[in-house]
Scaffold this motif. Sequence first.
Motif, PDB file in Angstrom:
ATOM      1  N   LEU A 211      32.515  -5.091   6.880  1.00 49.71           N
ATOM      2  CA  LEU A 211      33.458  -4.057   7.313  1.00 49.71           C
ATOM      3  C   LEU A 211      34.689  -4.673   7.968  1.00 49.71           C
ATOM      4  O   LEU A 211      35.817  -4.219   7.743  1.00 49.71           O
TER       5      LEU A 211
ATOM      6  N   HIS B  49      36.930  -6.141   5.184  1.00 47.39           N
ATOM      7  CA  HIS B  49      37.668  -5.091   4.480  1.00 47.39           C
ATOM      8  C   HIS B  49      38.710  -4.432   5.402  1.00 47.39           C
ATOM      9  O   HIS B  49      39.825  -4.136   4.969  1.00 47.39           O
TER      10      HIS B  49
ATOM     11  N   ILE C   7      41.857  -6.423   5.647  1.00 49.83           N
ATOM     12  CA  ILE C   7      42.696  -6.248   4.453  1.00 49.83           C
ATOM     13  C   ILE C   7      43.512  -4.957   4.595  1.00 49.83           C
ATOM     14  O   ILE C   7      44.719  -4.940   4.387  1.00 49.83           O
ATOM     15  N   MET C   8      42.837  -3.888   4.992  1.00 50.45           N
ATOM     16  CA  MET C   8      43.508  -2.586   5.093  1.00 50.45           C
ATOM     17  C   MET C   8      44.589  -2.599   6.168  1.00 50.45           C
ATOM     18  O   MET C   8      45.636  -1.992   6.013  1.00 50.45           O
ATOM     19  N   ASP C   9      44.308  -3.293   7.279  1.00 51.60           N
ATOM     20  CA  ASP C   9      45.262  -3.291   8.395  1.00 51.60           C
ATOM     21  C   ASP C   9      46.265  -4.427   8.305  1.00 51.60           C
ATOM     22  O   ASP C   9      47.067  -4.618   9.226  1.00 51.60           O
ATOM     23  N   ASN C  10      46.214  -5.195   7.217  1.00 51.83           N
ATOM     24  CA  ASN C  10      47.098  -6.367   7.105  1.00 51.83           C
ATOM     25  C   ASN C  10      46.969  -7.295   8.297  1.00 51.83           C
ATOM     26  O   ASN C  10      47.960  -7.885   8.736  1.00 51.83           O
TER      27      ASN C  10
ATOM     28  N   LEU D  91      43.843 -11.431  -0.857  1.00 48.65           N
ATOM     29  CA  LEU D  91      43.332 -10.074  -0.659  1.00 48.65           C
ATOM     30  C   LEU D  91      42.153  -9.810  -1.606  1.00 48.65           C
ATOM     31  O   LEU D  91      41.100  -9.306  -1.192  1.00 48.65           O
ATOM     32  N   SER D  92      42.333 -10.183  -2.858  1.00 49.23           N
ATOM     33  CA  SER D  92      41.300  -9.911  -3.867  1.00 49.23           C
ATOM     34  C   SER D  92      40.025 -10.699  -3.597  1.00 49.23           C
ATOM     35  O   SER D  92      38.918 -10.168  -3.701  1.00 49.23           O
TER      36      SER D  92
ATOM     37  N   LEU E 198      38.317  -9.194  -0.675  1.00 50.46           N
ATOM     38  CA  LEU E 198      37.649  -7.945  -1.062  1.00 50.46           C
ATOM     39  C   LEU E 198      36.277  -8.262  -1.684  1.00 50.46           C
ATOM     40  O   LEU E 198      35.260  -7.663  -1.323  1.00 50.46           O
TER      41      LEU E 198
ATOM     42  N   GLN F 208      36.489   5.581   8.500  1.00 52.58           N
ATOM     43  CA  GLN F 208      37.575   4.637   8.227  1.00 52.58           C
ATOM     44  C   GLN F 208      38.702   5.318   7.440  1.00 52.58           C
ATOM     45  O   GLN F 208      39.885   5.085   7.707  1.00 52.58           O
ATOM     46  N   MET F 209      38.348   6.164   6.486  1.00 51.29           N
ATOM     47  CA  MET F 209      39.373   6.888   5.728  1.00 51.29           C
ATOM     48  C   MET F 209      40.192   7.771   6.678  1.00 51.29           C
ATOM     49  O   MET F 209      41.419   7.831   6.590  1.00 51.29           O
TER      50      MET F 209
ATOM     51  N   LEU G 131      42.535   5.610   8.678  1.00 53.79           N
ATOM     52  CA  LEU G 131      43.699   5.217   7.879  1.00 53.79           C
ATOM     53  C   LEU G 131      44.689   6.370   7.790  1.00 53.79           C
ATOM     54  O   LEU G 131      45.897   6.199   7.963  1.00 53.79           O
ATOM     55  N   TYR G 132      44.147   7.547   7.507  1.00 58.58           N
ATOM     56  CA  TYR G 132      45.013   8.709   7.325  1.00 58.58           C
ATOM     57  C   TYR G 132      45.691   9.080   8.645  1.00 58.58           C
ATOM     58  O   TYR G 132      46.908   9.305   8.691  1.00 58.58           O
TER      59      TYR G 132
ATOM     60  N   ALA H 268      48.511   6.918   9.486  1.00 58.81           N
ATOM     61  CA  ALA H 268      49.652   6.904   8.566  1.00 58.81           C
ATOM     62  C   ALA H 268      50.406   8.224   8.524  1.00 58.81           C
ATOM     63  O   ALA H 268      51.612   8.248   8.286  1.00 58.81           O
TER      64      ALA H 268
ATOM     65  N   TRP I 136      37.398  14.081   4.487  1.00 58.45           N
ATOM     66  CA  TRP I 136      37.248  13.095   3.417  1.00 58.45           C
ATOM     67  C   TRP I 136      35.879  13.145   2.770  1.00 58.45           C
ATOM     68  O   TRP I 136      35.695  12.613   1.672  1.00 58.45           O
TER      69      TRP I 136
ATOM     70  N   MET J 253      42.283  -5.168  -7.357  1.00 55.74           N
ATOM     71  CA  MET J 253      42.532  -6.612  -7.491  1.00 55.74           C
ATOM     72  C   MET J 253      43.496  -6.911  -8.630  1.00 55.74           C
ATOM     73  O   MET J 253      44.318  -7.807  -8.541  1.00 55.74           O
TER      74      MET J 253
ATOM     75  N   ILE K 107      53.901   9.466   3.536  1.00 56.30           N
ATOM     76  CA  ILE K 107      53.324   8.406   4.355  1.00 56.30           C
ATOM     77  C   ILE K 107      54.083   7.116   4.075  1.00 56.30           C
ATOM     78  O   ILE K 107      54.319   6.760   2.914  1.00 56.30           O
TER      79      ILE K 107
ATOM     80  N   HIS L 134      50.193   0.759   0.018  1.00 57.22           N
ATOM     81  CA  HIS L 134      49.111   0.092   0.737  1.00 57.22           C
ATOM     82  C   HIS L 134      48.092   1.108   1.258  1.00 57.22           C
ATOM     83  O   HIS L 134      46.897   0.815   1.311  1.00 57.22           O
ATOM     84  N   PHE L 135      48.572   2.278   1.623  1.00 54.26           N
ATOM     85  CA  PHE L 135      47.667   3.360   2.014  1.00 54.26           C
ATOM     86  C   PHE L 135      46.708   3.665   0.855  1.00 54.26           C
ATOM     87  O   PHE L 135      45.494   3.787   1.052  1.00 54.26           O
TER      88      PHE L 135
ATOM     89  N   SER M 258      44.134   0.931   0.468  1.00 49.93           N
ATOM     90  CA  SER M 258      43.128   0.967   1.528  1.00 49.93           C
ATOM     91  C   SER M 258      42.136   2.109   1.329  1.00 49.93           C
ATOM     92  O   SER M 258      40.925   1.935   1.491  1.00 49.93           O
ATOM     93  N   MET M 259      42.660   3.262   0.976  1.00 48.50           N
ATOM     94  CA  MET M 259      41.775   4.407   0.761  1.00 48.50           C
ATOM     95  C   MET M 259      40.866   4.135  -0.450  1.00 48.50           C
ATOM     96  O   MET M 259      39.687   4.494  -0.452  1.00 48.50           O
TER      97      MET M 259
ATOM     98  N   LEU N  27      39.892   1.198  -1.483  1.00 47.63           N
ATOM     99  CA  LEU N  27      38.903   0.209  -1.044  1.00 47.63           C
ATOM    100  C   LEU N  27      37.733   0.919  -0.347  1.00 47.63           C
ATOM    101  O   LEU N  27      36.559   0.664  -0.648  1.00 47.63           O
ATOM    102  N   CYS N  28      38.060   1.845   0.563  1.00 47.33           N
ATOM    103  CA  CYS N  28      37.007   2.622   1.247  1.00 47.33           C
ATOM    104  C   CYS N  28      36.178   3.426   0.246  1.00 47.33           C
ATOM    105  O   CYS N  28      34.953   3.490   0.359  1.00 47.33           O
TER     106      CYS N  28
ATOM    107  N   LEU O 139      38.928 -14.118 -10.932  1.00 47.01           N
ATOM    108  CA  LEU O 139      40.206 -14.092 -10.209  1.00 47.01           C
ATOM    109  C   LEU O 139      40.814 -15.492 -10.161  1.00 47.01           C
ATOM    110  O   LEU O 139      42.001 -15.678 -10.413  1.00 47.01           O
TER     111      LEU O 139
END
Lengths: 354, 354
Positions: free
Chosen positions: A87, A90, A93-96, A127-128, A131, A173-174, A177-178, A181, B35, B94, B119, B124-125, B128-129, B131-132, B177
């Motif tokens: 977690l 991942h 990655i989502m939060d850079n 990133l890939s 992941l 987590q979704m 993110l939402y 944003a 969600w 990816m 947004i 990127h949003f 991320s979504m 990915l979740c 990859l």
Amino acid sequence: MNLDDFLSRSRKRLAGFLTEFLDAKKSETAGVNAWGRDVTERLGAYTLRGKMIRGALVLLGCRAAGSRITQDAVRAGAAMELIQSALLIHDDIMDNDILRRGEPSFHRRYAALGGRENIAGAEHFGLSMGLCGGDIAIFLAFEALAGMRTADRQTLAAVRLFARELTLVGLGQMQDLYAGATSRKISEKDILDLYLYKTARYSFSLPLAVGCLIGGGSPALRRGLERCGEHLGLIFQLRDDDLGMFGNEQEIGKPVGSDIREGKKTLHRHLLTERAPAGERKKLEKIFGRADASEKDIQVVRDRAERLGVREEVGRRIEALRRKAEAGIHRLPAAERYRTLLHELLAYSITRKK
Amino acid sequence: MNLDDFLSRSRKRLAGFLTEFLDAKKSETAGVNAWGRDVTERLGAYTLRGKMIRGALVLLGCRAAGSRITQDAVRAGAAMELIQSALLIHDDIMDNDILRRGEPSFHRRYAALGGRENIAGAEHFGLSMGLCGGDIAIFLAFEALAGMRTADRQTLAAVRLFARELTLVGLGQMQDLYAGATSRKISEKDILDLYLYKTARYSFSLPLAVGCLIGGGSPALRRGLERCGEHLGLIFQLRDDDLGMFGNEQEIGKPVGSDIREGKKTLHRHLLTERAPAGERKKLEKIFGRADASEKDIQVVRDRAERLGVREEVGRRIEALRRKAEAGIHRLPAAERYRTLLHELLAYSITRKK
């Protein structure tokens, strides 16, 4: 034995199992390709750098159920830590996020590898690969968990408990993110639900419940532990938010105000926006989410939060939760020494400075 | 019953179970946040758009073991399809793929949602979504799998089989990859290992083996099915590569030469580079991986691959695998009608035009 001792002993046992488990996987996957060795070593080092509190709570749950700490409990605790690594990987990655625990985050290390090998698009390559590494950590966690040796029925119940709770974490987590944003208003209920599912139930209730299950504890004990976990976890998160806004930079080890600059929709922010007079509200809202907000901006937010009683209000919520948790722990049908450890954990959640 | 009938009947049963399972999860998670509904509906629609061959192979494995198709087999087949959705969702992130089955890919839909809601950083949003969403599909798959009602021992064995094989898929994906990104030479063995773990074992051996396990088949049958799955899967992948290079654009539904433009390290490319005279090799290598390679460039690669006997050589490999698969299926300790279905699947793998 006090909490510190319990945590450090637990950490040792979890680390021992993880090392063995990942070494075995390393040998097993050596024939597949070079990444078998690579990723098991990275995941091992990454996981072992953590405090492993969630894994330790599995052991505590098992103890509270009146059992000794079995190899299966250690296995489940290690699975919990592998999931936590997944977690975090991942999330970064989502939060850079480029740093994790003061070192380059998991995917950034692969980006660096890509850079060293002159791979075009090294960032996205990182990133890939990250992941994939996170996915593999999830698969390894389920493999570890399903490899328990006790009653198959119990093992399966643990797998289901894990899987079910993790779906809720994903939904949390979704929402996170939402919420981070969108420019829409997020309700207080949404914020607290997010805290409940993303942090409290996952980090506290789940490990305690899994441990209790493995230790053969009663359903009543399990429900009690889950409930205490929810309260403890909410306190933990609220305290985290408070430290993020008011904490001492030296102590928490990250720039104070980073939550503000990241625009996190915390309960503090919510209350502040509710309470600020209309004119001031706009000014404050402009500071949240501005990565380049100045020290002075941050200080403005802190001052207003103090002055409008936001900090005090959050403190009241924490106190209300503390009372509930206190009473819940007291009522747990478990030996006193384990209730004492939970009381200590509760006290730590409230007083911690980092 | 021929293969088409078997696949379409299987698809119907898998779809029925998936719909029910995800509906139940939708209700269960409705209280968490918005969600829960969103992602279960999306995952349902996404998964139901697939051909569900992997899920059907679970049912075929169960049948080959001499069992009727139980609710548990359907459940495991549905879990297989949820995992497949998860892997496709993560793969599209990816590979930066914006389309999947002719529609916007999973994460791109969330990017579109982010765009509609203004947004910042909608791309990127979306990533991320997505990915979740992929993570949640994995958790749901394990939950479905661990909810089987037969012997707990068998259920746990299935969970372990899944988890273990999926780690290998993850390693295959990492190699894919890396192979796609590096300028280093990838050996033929590396390419074939990647095909084995990322495609063959995962898409064919795993579902057949899980089905066999649930159907109570012998270890000998299971090993036999896994072996056939490996051969079938390798043929499938080689045929895929061949269609990607020589197929008819109308039939395969994607631009011919896209593998060439993406720079995929296929066996065709490997053999072509091996066989081309030094001068020509450089020219060819410049075409691979160039997103803007012209129709004429693609034609040059195709011509050389024909002329240097690359296509023929791949055809020989396919033929050798076909003979092994043929013999393997023939020897399977299973009823003739299910062996016939596998023979049909083998024939389809070789003759398919899309």
